[in-house]
Design a protein around this motif. Structure first.
Motif, short mmCIF file in Angstrom:
data_model
loop_
_atom_site.label_atom_id
_atom_site.label_comp_id
_atom_site.label_asym_id
_atom_site.label_seq_id
_atom_site.Cartn_x
_atom_site.Cartn_y
_atom_site.Cartn_z
N ARG A 137 -32.37 61.17 -29.70
CA ARG A 137 -33.56 61.84 -30.23
C ARG A 137 -33.27 62.48 -31.58
N ARG A 138 -32.09 63.04 -31.73
CA ARG A 138 -31.70 63.68 -32.99
C ARG A 138 -31.55 62.64 -34.10
N ALA A 139 -30.98 61.48 -33.78
CA ALA A 139 -30.78 60.43 -34.77
C ALA A 139 -32.10 59.81 -35.22
N LEU A 140 -33.06 59.71 -34.32
CA LEU A 140 -34.32 59.06 -34.64
C LEU A 140 -35.35 60.01 -35.25
N ALA A 141 -35.15 61.31 -35.15
CA ALA A 141 -36.10 62.29 -35.68
C ALA A 141 -36.01 62.33 -37.20
N GLU A 142 -37.14 62.59 -37.85
CA GLU A 142 -37.17 62.75 -39.30
C GLU A 142 -36.56 64.09 -39.67
N PRO A 143 -35.95 64.18 -40.84
CA PRO A 143 -35.37 65.46 -41.24
C PRO A 143 -36.46 66.51 -41.43
N LYS A 144 -36.23 67.69 -40.89
CA LYS A 144 -37.20 68.77 -41.01
C LYS A 144 -37.00 69.55 -42.31
N ASP A 145 -35.80 69.46 -42.86
CA ASP A 145 -35.46 70.19 -44.08
C ASP A 145 -35.89 69.37 -45.30
N ARG A 146 -36.71 69.93 -46.17
CA ARG A 146 -37.18 69.20 -47.35
C ARG A 146 -36.05 68.91 -48.34
N SER A 147 -35.00 69.71 -48.31
CA SER A 147 -33.90 69.48 -49.24
C SER A 147 -33.13 68.22 -48.87
N ALA A 148 -33.23 67.76 -47.63
CA ALA A 148 -32.54 66.54 -47.21
C ALA A 148 -33.25 65.29 -47.70
N ARG A 149 -34.53 65.42 -48.05
CA ARG A 149 -35.29 64.28 -48.54
C ARG A 149 -35.06 64.08 -50.02
N PRO A 150 -35.14 62.83 -50.48
CA PRO A 150 -35.00 62.60 -51.92
C PRO A 150 -36.17 63.21 -52.68
N PRO A 151 -35.97 63.65 -53.91
CA PRO A 151 -37.06 64.27 -54.66
C PRO A 151 -38.18 63.28 -54.93
N GLU A 152 -39.41 63.78 -54.83
CA GLU A 152 -40.56 62.92 -55.09
C GLU A 152 -40.82 62.90 -56.59
N GLY A 153 -41.07 61.71 -57.11
CA GLY A 153 -41.28 61.58 -58.55
C GLY A 153 -39.99 61.74 -59.31
N GLY A 154 -40.06 61.82 -60.61
CA GLY A 154 -38.84 62.00 -61.40
C GLY A 154 -38.04 60.71 -61.46
N SER A 155 -36.81 60.83 -61.86
CA SER A 155 -35.98 59.66 -62.01
C SER A 155 -35.15 59.40 -60.76
N LYS A 156 -34.73 58.18 -60.62
CA LYS A 156 -33.87 57.80 -59.51
C LYS A 156 -32.47 58.29 -59.81
#
Length: 79
Positions: free
Chosen positions: A19-38
């Motif tokens: 369940r932990r492996a399949l859950a989406e990250p709750k922390d926004r810092s773990a997600r890649p930044p939206e927009g901007g450069s790669k």
């Protein structure tokens, strides 16, 4: 009786890990930044043509340069 408890604990741990492996990250810092450069995006120096990561480039006048010296000189005009 001890085996039954051990098997129940093992099953509970496996279910928890899945369940932990399949859950989406709750922390926004773990997600890649939206927009901007790669993260690995390369840009070209407007003076010498060297390609380098955008994060390491100097920016001046809307153009990218490989060093402060080239940024001070400005874009090369090959005419």
């Amino acid at each position: 009786m001890g085996r039954l408890i051990l098997i129940a604990v093992a099953v509970a741990v496996v279910v928890w890990l899945l369940r932990r492996a399949l859950a989406e990250p709750k922390d926004r810092s773990a997600r890649p930044p939206e927009g901007g450069s790669k993260p690995g995006e390369l840009v070209r120096c407007a003076y010498c043509g060297l390609h380098l990561p955008r994060a390491e480039a100097q920016t001046a006048g809307g153009r990218h340069f490989c060093s402060e010296d080239h940024a001070a000189r400005g874009p090369r005009s090959d005419a």
